[in-house]
Design a protein around this motif. Sequence first.
Motif, PDB file in Angstrom:
ATOM      1  N   ASP A 155      57.359  56.860  11.085  1.00 54.75           N
ATOM      2  CA  ASP A 155      56.586  55.743  11.638  1.00 54.75           C
ATOM      3  C   ASP A 155      56.416  55.853  13.153  1.00 54.75           C
ATOM      4  O   ASP A 155      55.529  55.233  13.724  1.00 54.75           O
ATOM      5  CB  ASP A 155      57.264  54.408  11.306  1.00 54.75           C
ATOM      6  N   SER A 156      57.270  56.643  13.791  1.00 52.77           N
ATOM      7  CA  SER A 156      57.220  56.758  15.247  1.00 52.77           C
ATOM      8  C   SER A 156      56.279  57.856  15.725  1.00 52.77           C
ATOM      9  O   SER A 156      56.008  57.959  16.928  1.00 52.77           O
ATOM     10  CB  SER A 156      58.621  57.051  15.793  1.00 52.77           C
ATOM     11  N   LEU A 157      55.781  58.679  14.830  1.00 48.54           N
ATOM     12  CA  LEU A 157      54.983  59.845  15.205  1.00 48.54           C
ATOM     13  C   LEU A 157      53.620  59.443  15.769  1.00 48.54           C
ATOM     14  O   LEU A 157      52.870  58.693  15.155  1.00 48.54           O
ATOM     15  CB  LEU A 157      54.789  60.749  13.980  1.00 48.54           C
ATOM     16  N   ARG A 158      53.318  59.943  16.961  1.00 47.76           N
ATOM     17  CA  ARG A 158      52.026  59.717  17.607  1.00 47.76           C
ATOM     18  C   ARG A 158      51.515  61.045  18.152  1.00 47.76           C
ATOM     19  O   ARG A 158      52.279  61.884  18.608  1.00 47.76           O
ATOM     20  CB  ARG A 158      52.132  58.731  18.783  1.00 47.76           C
ATOM     21  N   GLU A 159      50.202  61.192  18.118  1.00 45.88           N
ATOM     22  CA  GLU A 159      49.564  62.381  18.674  1.00 45.88           C
ATOM     23  C   GLU A 159      48.324  61.952  19.450  1.00 45.88           C
ATOM     24  O   GLU A 159      47.550  61.130  18.971  1.00 45.88           O
ATOM     25  CB  GLU A 159      49.154  63.338  17.556  1.00 45.88           C
ATOM     26  N   VAL A 160      48.169  62.493  20.640  1.00 52.39           N
ATOM     27  CA  VAL A 160      46.943  62.250  21.411  1.00 52.39           C
ATOM     28  C   VAL A 160      46.489  63.563  22.044  1.00 52.39           C
ATOM     29  O   VAL A 160      47.298  64.422  22.367  1.00 52.39           O
ATOM     30  CB  VAL A 160      47.109  61.165  22.514  1.00 52.39           C
ATOM     31  N   TRP A 161      45.184  63.675  22.173  1.00 52.74           N
ATOM     32  CA  TRP A 161      44.551  64.754  22.927  1.00 52.74           C
ATOM     33  C   TRP A 161      43.814  64.082  24.073  1.00 52.74           C
ATOM     34  O   TRP A 161      43.139  63.074  23.877  1.00 52.74           O
ATOM     35  CB  TRP A 161      43.538  65.499  22.063  1.00 52.74           C
ATOM     36  N   LEU A 162      43.956  64.608  25.272  1.00 51.69           N
ATOM     37  CA  LEU A 162      43.197  64.070  26.392  1.00 51.69           C
ATOM     38  C   LEU A 162      42.818  65.196  27.341  1.00 51.69           C
ATOM     39  O   LEU A 162      43.466  66.243  27.347  1.00 51.69           O
ATOM     40  CB  LEU A 162      43.964  62.964  27.103  1.00 51.69           C
ATOM     41  N   PRO A 163      41.772  64.985  28.136  1.00 51.73           N
ATOM     42  CA  PRO A 163      41.387  66.018  29.090  1.00 51.73           C
ATOM     43  C   PRO A 163      42.542  66.340  30.042  1.00 51.73           C
ATOM     44  O   PRO A 163      43.225  65.427  30.529  1.00 51.73           O
ATOM     45  CB  PRO A 163      40.213  65.394  29.855  1.00 51.73           C
ATOM     46  N   ALA A 164      42.763  67.616  30.282  1.00 54.38           N
ATOM     47  CA  ALA A 164      43.848  68.039  31.177  1.00 54.38           C
ATOM     48  C   ALA A 164      43.702  67.393  32.548  1.00 54.38           C
ATOM     49  O   ALA A 164      44.693  67.007  33.169  1.00 54.38           O
ATOM     50  CB  ALA A 164      43.862  69.560  31.298  1.00 54.38           C
ATOM     51  N   GLU A 165      42.475  67.256  33.014  1.00 48.70           N
ATOM     52  CA  GLU A 165      42.230  66.636  34.327  1.00 48.70           C
ATOM     53  C   GLU A 165      42.807  65.227  34.363  1.00 48.70           C
ATOM     54  O   GLU A 165      43.461  64.829  35.339  1.00 48.70           O
ATOM     55  CB  GLU A 165      40.725  66.615  34.609  1.00 48.70           C
ATOM     56  N   ASN A 166      42.584  64.455  33.320  1.00 46.22           N
ATOM     57  CA  ASN A 166      43.105  63.085  33.259  1.00 46.22           C
ATOM     58  C   ASN A 166      44.628  63.066  33.161  1.00 46.22           C
ATOM     59  O   ASN A 166      45.297  62.284  33.833  1.00 46.22           O
ATOM     60  CB  ASN A 166      42.523  62.336  32.059  1.00 46.22           C
TER      61      ASN A 166
END
Length: 194
Positions: A155-166
Amino acid sequence: MIFGDPSCFALESEITHAYERLSLRALGYFVIHVGGRCYGVRTWDATMLATAFDGVAKRIAMRGSHTAPSISTEDSETLATAFSRAIYIEHEKDELFLGMRDTDFITLLHSANLDWTADGDEGFDDGSCVLQFDVGDEVRLIAFSRATNPILDSDSLREVWLPAENFYAILQKWHDRFLEEWTSFPKEFTSYLH
């Protein structure tokens, strides 16, 4: 103070006491928000903040080198499970993790500095783990907790992708602001920890 968007990625910290010794810097907390969940201990006395400060500086300096092409696109649950089993669970010598011998897998994790919470910081004694992968011009974060399960609290698992610049801009803003805040705090002198 908090920098970033907690629903995606943010760094949050608070200084309770500041110290002259750079190896301590301050007492307080440092937590990482990933995908709307907070990872780390969020109490006034969670940890000495030199580890977080130096760790963020190291991540900025190593920008683009948190890479593991052979595993960086694996499913997040598979990666989290392999990480926890290899690092925290007793296993057979030369057991395979994502097609690699245990020693090779662990060496990869450490050499690319993929595990953000590996430095023994008390601020992550709640079982939080955050993995970072630099993938081209993006950063992939996989965060989870081992608080209720020694391998993975699903239930704790999270994944995000974001621009390296940000991503790196958030790190830099937090780092700069923390230094300003620490500099402005009255300093306590301590010759030892109690």
